[in-house]
Enzyme design. Structure first.
Site, PDB file in Angstrom:
ATOM      1  N   LYS A  80     -10.146   3.639  -0.149  1.00  0.00           N
ATOM      2  CA  LYS A  80      -9.449   4.602  -0.554  1.00  0.00           C
ATOM      3  C   LYS A  80      -8.605   5.217   0.425  1.00  0.00           C
ATOM      4  O   LYS A  80      -9.037   4.085   1.360  1.00  0.00           O
ATOM      5  CB  LYS A  80     -10.008   6.572  -0.628  1.00  0.00           C
ATOM      6  N   ASP A 123      -5.893   3.312  -2.709  1.00  0.00           N
ATOM      7  CA  ASP A 123      -5.996   4.048  -3.415  1.00  0.00           C
ATOM      8  C   ASP A 123      -5.517   5.003  -2.877  1.00  0.00           C
ATOM      9  O   ASP A 123      -7.228   6.107  -2.460  1.00  0.00           O
ATOM     10  CB  ASP A 123      -7.558   4.015  -5.151  1.00  0.00           C
ATOM     11  N   GLU A 128      -3.173   2.434  -6.078  1.00  0.00           N
ATOM     12  CA  GLU A 128      -2.316   3.408  -7.127  1.00  0.00           C
ATOM     13  C   GLU A 128      -2.824   4.673  -6.853  1.00  0.00           C
ATOM     14  O   GLU A 128      -3.066   4.866  -5.756  1.00  0.00           O
ATOM     15  CB  GLU A 128      -4.420   3.208  -7.551  1.00  0.00           C
ATOM     16  N   GLU A 155      -4.785   8.095 -13.896  1.00  0.00           N
ATOM     17  CA  GLU A 155      -5.929   9.005 -14.599  1.00  0.00           C
ATOM     18  C   GLU A 155      -6.071  10.233 -14.944  1.00  0.00           C
ATOM     19  O   GLU A 155      -7.020  10.621 -14.870  1.00  0.00           O
ATOM     20  CB  GLU A 155      -7.440   8.343 -12.892  1.00  0.00           C
ATOM     21  N   ASP A 160      -8.349   6.902 -19.034  1.00  0.00           N
ATOM     22  CA  ASP A 160      -9.864   6.677 -18.276  1.00  0.00           C
ATOM     23  C   ASP A 160     -10.079   7.157 -19.976  1.00  0.00           C
ATOM     24  O   ASP A 160      -9.680   8.342 -19.916  1.00  0.00           O
ATOM     25  CB  ASP A 160      -9.895   8.133 -17.551  1.00  0.00           C
ATOM     26  N   HIS A 162      -9.433   3.650 -16.238  1.00  0.00           N
ATOM     27  CA  HIS A 162      -9.629   3.866 -15.034  1.00  0.00           C
ATOM     28  C   HIS A 162     -11.162   4.363 -14.969  1.00  0.00           C
ATOM     29  O   HIS A 162     -11.730   4.561 -16.768  1.00  0.00           O
ATOM     30  CB  HIS A 162      -9.088   5.525 -14.341  1.00  0.00           C
ATOM     31  N   GLU A 179     -13.501  -0.911 -14.144  1.00  0.00           N
ATOM     32  CA  GLU A 179     -13.902   0.055 -12.546  1.00  0.00           C
ATOM     33  C   GLU A 179     -14.710  -0.391 -12.677  1.00  0.00           C
ATOM     34  O   GLU A 179     -15.899   0.413 -13.419  1.00  0.00           O
ATOM     35  CB  GLU A 179     -12.908   0.981 -12.423  1.00  0.00           C
TER      36      GLU A 179
HETATM   37 MG    MG Z   1      -8.394   6.150  -9.299  1.00  0.00          MG
END
Ligand code: MG
Length: 383
Positions: free
Chosen positions: A169, A197, A223, A249, A272, A299, A332
């Site tokens: 992150k 991300d 991301e 996502e 997703d 995702h 993922e």
């Molecule tokens: Mg993400």
């Protein structure tokens, strides 16, 4: 022709209190709550699905769709999908209602697989890849102790477990992000890929600054750098950096993804399956992405139901561009604390030598552990 009518649709909300809260650029996680759905056909065959989004809203969506799906033929997933889509089109073209639609769609595919004795990947047209390559999603933020040291330790643990990719992150501010990303890349080395991300934490200006600071760091993608609403900012960022840009996502249906593609917003689309329209729709989104030359790496976040749906679909994705030795596709694999992921379904997802073999059992290839389900199930007052 004999029909396989759906006779029961049962949303099930499960919840788990986390031992250690963690956060990302948008909010903190203290509790993990997920809405699953069990769909049963008249002969007793059942399938499981899962929605990605606030569980109480996903459940309400499933309750909304149920009357239109009951009595439908579970072998006709496109007819069921179309019925739900048309019932929600006027007020639910994006968002959580489509997570409810996705959950039911996934359960219908699971039923079909069990009925025919075939894995969902075979029903989709076959496994173009027998293995998928999981990357570890983790490296969230937490309080207490030196965050940079904690992140490096966590990244090194994933490397030791054999992961060939790690996603971290960002979103703590450009300077701090750059410092942490460089430290982690230096620690894990070139052989393990690193993705970042921000969960749309940045303006275009800030995202450009971060990319500039990370020039030469060898990142596999950035991301959700900017808001999912700003398709043109995605495009402008792509023009300014060599780092591949990913997103999707928070995008829904072919029509939503078409905006990402027509705007040339992303190198990698990340629908997703539990939100963007289920297995039925994400297969179509992937076809659309490929016509634009966009890579698809879904995702995925949730229980073994979501993860198995992802594995089947990813194994069926076209190999684009075609070649003799394509790399295995990424999948993922969230590694944050999640007892629901680790105990609700069997078998557990366990990478070997950094790879996952796509299951060949019928349907999604999982059984739901009823004991664990009873343990984590919550009623409406608790969510
Ligand atoms: Mg993400």
């Amino acid at each position: 022709m004999k029909k396989m009518r759906i006779k029961k649709i049962e949303p099930v909300v499960v919840s788990q209190q986390l031992k250690e809260p963690f956060y990302f650029s948008q909010w903190e996680y203290r509790l993990r709550t997920i809405c699953l759905v069990k769909v049963t056909a008249e002969d007793g065959t059942y399938g499981w699905g899962e929605g990605y989004g606030p569980a109480n809203l996903v459940r309400a969506g499933i309750e909304f769709f149920a009357p239109f799906v009951l009595g439908a033929d579970a072998l006709e997933h496109e007819i069921i999908w179309q019925q739900m889509y048309l019932r929600s089109l006027d007020f639910g073209r994006r968002g959580v209602l489509l997570a409810a639609l996705s959950a039911i769609d996934i359960a219908v595919w699971d039923i079909q697989g069990k009925h025919f004795g075939l894995p969902v990947s075979t029903l989709l047209g076959g496994r173009k890849n027998e293995f998928v390559k999981p990357y570890a999603t983790g490296l969230y933020f937490s309080n207490g102790g030196d965050l940079k040291e904690k992140l490096i330790r966590e990244a090194m643990a994933y490397k030791k477990q054999g992961f060939l990719g790690i996603k971290m992150k960002v979103g703590l501010g450009v300077a701090k992000d750059a410092e942490y990303v460089i430290a982690i890349k230096n620690a894990i080395g070139r052989e393990v890929e690193l993705m970042i991300d921000s969960n749309h934490a940045y303006s275009l200006r800030e995202a450009i600054q971060l990319c500039d600071r990370l020039k030469g760091v060898d990142l596999s993608w950035f991301e959700e750098p900017v808001s999912p609403e700003h398709y043109s900012d995605y495009r402008k960022l792509r023009a300014r950096t060599d780092i591949p840009i990913s997103g999707g996502e928070c995008e829904y249906l072919r029509y939503g993804f078409l905006q990402l593609f027509q705007n040339r917003s992303v190198d990698i689309a990340q629908p997703d399956i539990c939100a963007a329209g289920g297995i039925t729709e994400v297969k179509k989104i992937a076809a659309l992405a490929h016509t634009f030359g966009v890579e698809v790496i879904p995702h995925s976040w949730g229980t073994g139901i979501a993860l198995h749906a992802a594995m089947h679909l990813i194994s069926n994705l076209d190999i684009v561009p075609g070649r003799m030795y394509p790399p295995a596709p990424w999948m993922e694999l969230d590694r944050t604390e999640n007892a629901l992921r680790d105990s609700l379904t069997e078998p557990l997802i366990a990478p070997e030598n950094g790879m996952l073999r796509v299951p060949d059992k019928p349907g999604l290839g999982i059984e739901v552990n009823e004991e664990a389900l009873a343990k984590y199930r919550v009623d409406s007052q608790q969510i």
